[in-house]
Design a protein around this motif. Structure first.
Motif, PDB file in Angstrom:
ATOM      1  N   UNK A  29       0.839  -1.202   0.000  1.00 32.25           N
ATOM      2  CA  UNK A  29       0.000   0.000   0.000  1.00 32.25           C
ATOM      3  C   UNK A  29       0.877   1.255   0.000  1.00 32.25           C
ATOM      4  N   UNK A  68       2.534   2.418  -3.151  1.00 38.96           N
ATOM      5  CA  UNK A  68       1.676   3.012  -4.171  1.00 38.96           C
ATOM      6  C   UNK A  68       1.388   4.485  -3.874  1.00 38.96           C
ATOM      7  N   UNK A  69       1.848   4.974  -2.729  1.00 45.76           N
ATOM      8  CA  UNK A  69       1.535   6.358  -2.367  1.00 45.76           C
ATOM      9  C   UNK A  69       2.739   7.266  -2.605  1.00 45.76           C
ATOM     10  N   UNK A  70       2.500   8.543  -2.365  1.00 44.88           N
ATOM     11  CA  UNK A  70       3.567   9.533  -2.529  1.00 44.88           C
ATOM     12  C   UNK A  70       4.771   9.186  -1.666  1.00 44.88           C
ATOM     13  N   UNK A  99       7.146   6.679  -3.087  1.00 45.93           N
ATOM     14  CA  UNK A  99       8.058   7.151  -4.133  1.00 45.93           C
ATOM     15  C   UNK A  99       9.087   8.118  -3.565  1.00 45.93           C
ATOM     16  N   UNK A 100       8.654   8.950  -2.618  1.00 44.35           N
ATOM     17  CA  UNK A 100       9.585   9.930  -2.052  1.00 44.35           C
ATOM     18  C   UNK A 100      10.705   9.250  -1.276  1.00 44.35           C
TER      19      UNK A 100
END
Lengths: 346, 502
Positions: free
Chosen positions: A202, A205-207, A210-211
């Motif tokens: 989960x 898949x969020x910001x 990736x950050x």
């Protein structure tokens, strides 16, 4: 017609090469080799009982390695993971009273809060105060150890009866029937690992997911792009704490007690698992799931040593050698691959 | 009028980078920013976007007075900047980099599909065929620059500042970029464009603003005043007062110490050939980043892949290893002294003896008394201002640090001394000492020197001959009275060639 088939064969060929190029492949290949050797050496490897035993033996390291992987990918390193694990087992057993089932719930809530707090403290030090992660977590590891010794100077403590559900559902008392039914199909340790995977799936898949990669790859560029790098590093530490928390649940379920020093040897093992799995220590590269592969490789090496009738005195030495040979093999593999690709592009 | 900058001033530790910056940018127009190195054009761009804070002056954007604290604030207001030093994340893919910091949410996850679509659209216009799923660390510098531009454009800015975006690009890519810039301009996006290539400015800009020594000296509207390259050049160089040729031509014995033929290294160095005579001071000039540093590093043997035929005193040598260069007494004083030339935490004494320990046969025990004497001598001859020779080098001033870098080679017989911008960030007094010392060395020992300096004056004052580099090639060679600011700058800008092209 022939043209079309040619093209499709070419594309299959190139996609095969792409798969071969990926970092994942070399570590998964090592895992397969280790798996095969273990299966050959251990006679009853595929029997249910030994499968269960293996899952229980491997799960904690997998969880710790996944948490460590998140921190390493974000450009940090957590030397306090083992001490944090010990502290959480002590907190769990400190709160629980054997005869009062509800204290188990309190214990879980409180321990989770402590886990988050551990992540926040590490995160503030690494992200906001810009203390080098190695130094900061080395220091905090003593704080966690000190706190653990404060509440549990000697190993021991008690747990509620249903707490065994995190280790062996069959022997747990006072749990609903459906939980037992699930537990008889899936080992609790396996469920904990799957929960860990789900959490990361989960998040990835969020910001924040990736950050974490962006910050680990190039902190300055990420900052210039407007990413709050300190916050991202703190989030990585908190995610790590959650994985440590899951491992703590398993250990308390298994041992029914807390121990302020039980986690110490786990720290470096988890870091080694991350590296063996193929995640770059410099950050930004590699998948968190590779940590599972790395942890399994290390665990299988231990098994191989055990079953290969190697004299006690040499076991540690040999396990080190096996790991070095395995990593050297994967480095050679990726080197050959790179050369092949280089030739092709020329 | 979308942007108006009035009387902006900026100092960096006593050095005035911008004394009176004025700039006007009109809606949907492309404004060119011209000037020599260090004339303040990068500084003013960075002040507009909030990378630097101005000391005084005001910036009006959309009729409002603004003062941004960081680039992010400016971006939220619709001002995007393409940085020269790239701000990309090497381990993320092209499309992830383009939308970085501005990801759109979709449910619990991210809207990767539309992010890819946006990236694909922009990349297709700038550089068709670039795979947006590639990781940035697999790209070449030109492609990275394109991704950087795409990243700025994807923020849909109203004012786009491009700081030398074309330096790393190839001709075809530049053409694509210009086409896209025109398209954006037609949509009402204003742009500020910096470049050193005259033809680019002539082709794309609607007006130009010229900076010299930290202030703007002219602004030319092409629509009204026409495009006149010579006029622009004269503004860039200043009203060329032809300085008297003071330098007496020195007798240089004809014998060549070092001869280089056909030196090639990737895109940085292309087909470079020259000869260096004994006792000659050979200058390397040109705009910043045209391969001068690479040339010196290549001569010092830093690039194993470099191809060239080199002869020293008539002997063939291979310049692919630093050891070969040093053995033949080709010694480099690197440009970045803090990074490459010094052990900052060690003392002056230790720094001066390291080369000896590394290169000369040593007795078992280091003769420290003798070496300390030598070090004291070096300090004296170069007048290095230090408390004792045991002071850590890091505590000295920049000029004195640079003297230590030069000084540590003193006790060697130097065939060729390579100086990479030795006076960068060095105060005037120390600069004079340093050059005086080098000039004396050339006179006494007949040493040959190759000097790269970003400051024209140093070249004019000390060099017997100046080679001008442009995009990795030597485009011109100036001698005697031809070595003056006018000639150097017009050769650096490649005016002669651009006139032929345009």
């Amino acid at each position: 017609m022939s043209k079309i088939t040619n093209v499709s064969i070419d594309s299959i060929g190139s996609s095969m090469k792409k798969i071969g190029l990926k970092q994942e492949v070399s570590s998964i290949m090592i895992l397969l080799v280790m798996f095969t050797i273990t299966a050959i050496l251990q006679d009853n490897f595929f029997e249910p009982n030994s499968v269960v035993r293996n899952i229980n033996a491997f799960a904690p390291l997998i969880l710790l390695a996944m948490g460590q992987a998140v921190v390493i990918i974000s450009g940090g390193l957590d030397l306090s993971a083992g001490a944090a694990l010990s502290l959480l087992t002590c907190v769990l057993t400190y709160v629980m009273k054997q005869d009062d089932p509800i204290t188990g719930v309190y214990a879980i809530v409180i321990a989770f809060a402590v886990a988050v707090l551990i992540g926040v403290i590490n995160g503030i030090g690494i992200g906001y105060l810009r203390i080098p992660p190695v130094i900061l977590t080395f220091a905090t590891s003593y704080i966690w150890l000190g706190a653990a010794l404060f509440i549990r100077p000697t190993p021991g403590g008690e747990t509620v009866k249903w707490f065994k559900v995190f280790y062996d559902t069959k022997s747990a008392e006072g749990v609903p029937a459906f939980v037992k039914a699930i537990g008889s199909v899936f080992q609790p340790a396996l469920v904990l690992v799957l929960v860990g995977c789900l959490i990361w799936y989960v998040i990835s898949k969020t910001k924040i997911g990736r950050y974490i990669y962006a910050v680990g790859s190039s902190n300055d560029s990420a900052y210039a792009t407007g990413i709050n790098t300190a916050k991202v590093q703190m989030m990585a530490c908190i995610i790590n704490s959650v994985f440590i928390f899951l491992a703590a649940l398993f250990f308390v379920g298994q041992n029914q007690s807390g121990d302020a020093r039980m986690g110490d040897p786990m720290t470096l093992k988890a870091i080694a698992a991350v590296v063996v799995g193929g995640i770059a220590l410099t950050g930004g590269r590699g998948s968190v799931y590779l940590a599972i592969v790395g942890a399994l490789i290390l665990s299988f090496v231990n098994k191989i040593i055990f079953f290969a009738d190697i004299p006690n005195a040499y076991q540690t030495l040999v396990s080190g050698l096996i790991i070095i040979v395995a990593i050297a093999g994967s480095v050679a593999y990726s080197y050959i691959n790179k050369k092949a690709v280089g030739k092709e592009s020329k | 009028m979308i942007l108006e900058v009035k009387g902006v001033r900026k100092c960096f530790g006593g050095v005035v980078a911008l004394s009176d910056g004025n700039l006007v940018c009109r809606l949907g127009k492309i404004t060119g920013l011209l000037g020599a190195n260090g004339s303040g054009k990068s500084t003013i761009s960075k002040i507009i976007t909030g990378v630097y804070n101005a000391d005084c002056g005001e910036i009006n954007y959309n009729g409002q007075c603004v003062k941004y604290k960081n680039p992010n604030e400016a971006r939220l207001d619709g001002i995007a900047m393409v940085f020269q030093n790239l701000s990309l994340i090497p381990d993320l893919t092209v499309w992830q980099n383009i939308v970085l910091g501005a990801e759109q949410k979709k449910g619990i996850g991210l809207d990767n599909k539309s992010a890819k679509e946006i990236s694909e659209k922009i990349i297709n216009k700038l550089h068709p065929g670039l795979d947006i799923n590639k990781k940035v660390n697999q790209l070449n510098p030109g492609e990275m620059q394109i991704v950087e531009i795409a990243k700025a454009i994807s923020a849909e800015p109203r004012l786009l500042i491009l700081d030398e975006p074309t330096a790393a690009l190839e001709q075809a890519q530049v053409k694509n970029l210009f086409q896209y810039m025109r398209e954006l301009a037609n949509q009402g996006v204003s742009m500020i464009f910096t470049s050193h290539r005259m033809w680019e400015v002539m082709e794309i800009c609607d007006d130009v603003i010229i900076f010299r020594n930290g202030e703007n000296v002219a602004s030319i509207d092409f629509a009204e005043e026409g495009k006149d390259a010579d006029k622009i050049i004269s503004y860039i160089t200043g009203d060329a007062k032809k300085s008297e040729c003071e330098i007496v031509d020195r007798e240089i014995s004809g014998e060549a110490v070092l001869s280089i033929k056909g030196m090639n290294y990737g895109k940085h160095l292309r087909d470079i050939s020259f000869e260096l005579k004994k006792g000659e001071v050979l200058g390397i000039g040109g705009l910043a980043g045209q391969g001068q540093n690479e040339l010196l590093l290549a001569l010092a043997g830093a690039y194993p892949d470099m191809k060239c035929e080199a002869e020293i005193n008539g002997r063939k040598i291979k310049l692919t290893k630093p050891v070969n260069a040093v053995r033949n007494s080709i010694l480099l004083v690197p440009g970045d002294r803090q990074l490459e030339g010094l052990f900052l935490k060690d003392s002056v004494y230790k720094n001066t003896i390291f080369p000896k320990l590394a290169l000369k046969r040593q007795p078992l025990f280091i003769p420290s008394k003798k070496y300390r004497m030598e070090c004291e001598n070096i300090v004296k001859t170069l007048s290095i201002k230090t408390h004792t020779i045991d002071t850590p080098v890091g505590t000295l001033s920049g000029g004195n640090q640079q003297k230590v870098v030069v000084g540590k080679w003193l006790s060697f017989d130097i065939n060729v001394l390579l100086l990479a911008d030795p006076a960068k960030g060095v105060d005037i007094g120390a600069k004079r000492d340093l050059y005086q010392y080098i000039v004396d060395m050339v006179k006494e020992k007949n040493t040959s020197v190759i000097l790269y300096a970003s400051d024209c004056e140093e070249l004019i004052q000390y060099c017997d001959r100046v080679l001008i580099m442009y995009e990795g090639q030597i485009v011109d060679s100036l001698e005697g009275c031809n070595i003056n600011e006018d000639e150097i700058i017009s050769a650096s800008m490649c005016v002669k060639r651009t006139m032929e092209v345009g």
